[in-house]
Design a protein around this motif. Sequence first.
Motif, PDB file in Angstrom:
ATOM      1  N   HIS A 193       0.972  -1.239  -0.131  1.00  0.00           N
ATOM      2  CA  HIS A 193       0.121   0.158  -0.007  1.00  0.00           C
ATOM      3  C   HIS A 193       0.912   1.266   0.063  1.00  0.00           C
ATOM      4  O   HIS A 193       1.805   1.083   0.285  1.00  0.00           O
ATOM      5  CB  HIS A 193      -0.724   0.155   1.462  1.00  0.00           C
ATOM      6  N   CYS A 199      -3.801  -2.666   5.255  1.00  0.00           N
ATOM      7  CA  CYS A 199      -5.310  -2.229   5.334  1.00  0.00           C
ATOM      8  C   CYS A 199      -5.717  -2.931   6.597  1.00  0.00           C
ATOM      9  O   CYS A 199      -5.290  -4.029   7.176  1.00  0.00           O
ATOM     10  CB  CYS A 199      -5.774  -2.292   4.070  1.00  0.00           C
ATOM     11  N   HIS A 203      -7.245  -8.587   3.049  1.00  0.00           N
ATOM     12  CA  HIS A 203      -6.298  -8.154   2.051  1.00  0.00           C
ATOM     13  C   HIS A 203      -4.849  -8.481   3.104  1.00  0.00           C
ATOM     14  O   HIS A 203      -3.795  -9.002   2.633  1.00  0.00           O
ATOM     15  CB  HIS A 203      -6.286  -7.064   1.486  1.00  0.00           C
ATOM     16  N   CYS A 204      -4.810  -7.971   3.946  1.00  0.00           N
ATOM     17  CA  CYS A 204      -3.826  -7.743   5.071  1.00  0.00           C
ATOM     18  C   CYS A 204      -4.309  -8.966   6.109  1.00  0.00           C
ATOM     19  O   CYS A 204      -4.095 -10.072   5.984  1.00  0.00           O
ATOM     20  CB  CYS A 204      -3.283  -6.509   5.649  1.00  0.00           C
TER      21      CYS A 204
HETATM   22 ZN   LIG Z   1      -3.878  -4.813   2.611  1.00  0.00          ZN
END
Ligand SMILES: [Zn+2]
Length: 467
Positions: A193, A199, A203-204
């Motif tokens: 990012h 985030c 996603h993370c």
């Molecule tokens: Zn992320």
Amino acid sequence: MKFQLKKQHSFVICIIILIFFLFPLFFQVPVYSAYPPEVRVEISLLNTHVELSFNSGYSLVNMASGAPLPLPGGKYRLVSIRGSIQVLDMLGNSQGVFSGPLYLKPLSSQPNSQFFQIHNARFGLEYRGALEVFLDGNTLRVVNILDLESYLRGVLPREMSPSWGNYGGMEALKAQAVAARTYALYNHSLQRHTNFHLCDTQHCQVYGGKSSETENTDSALNQTRGEILTFNGRGISPFYHASNGGFTEVPQNVWTSSFPYFTSVPDPYDDPANPLGLNNFVVHRYARWEADVPLDSLGLLLVRSGFSNPGEVERVDIVSSFPSGRVQEVRIQGMDGAAVSLFKEKARNVLGLRSQLYTVRSEPEPRVWIASSVNGVERKECFPELEGKWVISGYTMKRMLVGESFPVLGDGVKSSVPYQGLVFEGHGWGHGIGMSQNGAYNRSRAGHSYRDILSFYYPGTEINTGY
Ligand SMILES: [Zn+2]
């Protein structure tokens, strides 16, 4: 029969695959000037504005001028307006327009002991540390700034059930704490990012801020403070999943590349047959599963995933499997000679199966359920008997997904019709690589330490203390 396909879950899988192809197998353990390191975490919002509350322990600062805004504690709405950030009070009166960024600064010397609220955050409400609000084009971005350990307090409860700690699972929570910390630093090192490190979505790792924290997960973090998994001194990518169904897996049998710190071996602590005869053994809800796929829907499922349609299906066979029992190749043979082969995790994704560890049989007369009928049109309903079933809705057949809701027009299953179908019977939930959370739970209940658990699921790794 139970069958669930979680949209979020397949999203995570896609992301993990993406990571796998784009990013390295290791990360260099970073050297920070302060410990624990500070992380910048983007907070995802439900709307385009920000609803922010803070008390007198904070000051909102305009970073362009460095000057604090003369605003008392209270609730404010921040909106993007013509390339600037407007601050409104709750009556809608403008308190000023700023180019930004705006910084919510804790005034105490212990910033992580204070918290503020973001009322329209997607995953949480209360957050520790500081906050930065800036414009990215016309989009307001909100970044929570806090130390890594405080961040993990809002992550761990979203990754593993905190209540496990009350039933002999504290060592599993500690193993998950080390994995989550390692995964955070791994993601941090990838610089996926801009303007923030992580985030707050899958996603993370999902981060719910202070609102998610629990005593058990805080304790697991404190007892493993600073510890991460390394292999030859470098940080690893600690994949984990819900249940391996009794056999661990290596990444090359699911994706493509191989990693030196995974193996494929039996895991009696996650085998629903409980081969060790443990008396406090817990069987994961999805340690065994069954899924029906109507034969005449296979073409549609294949085309949706970018494969060719083999036409009317003659047979479906498992051509080859790996030593773990996970399927290597499934072949779908059409009546007119056309055939489609699906390999490794592809078959699981296309068919929407919980894991890659399954057998398949054809079932001459399973059922499609018709939930209700109004004016001759069948409507789907959401009630437990329909989860995972195939449901006729007007012109199409559709698998019910958990959490989907439909208007209830009837009072139960009206009827069912036979169809030619396949029944997949499988074990486990997830890719099977690295730590099985359910296996970790059983190991913890059997008296294994978190270090034992981690060295079984990530063989050859060491636990290093960064701070
Ligand atoms: Zn992320």
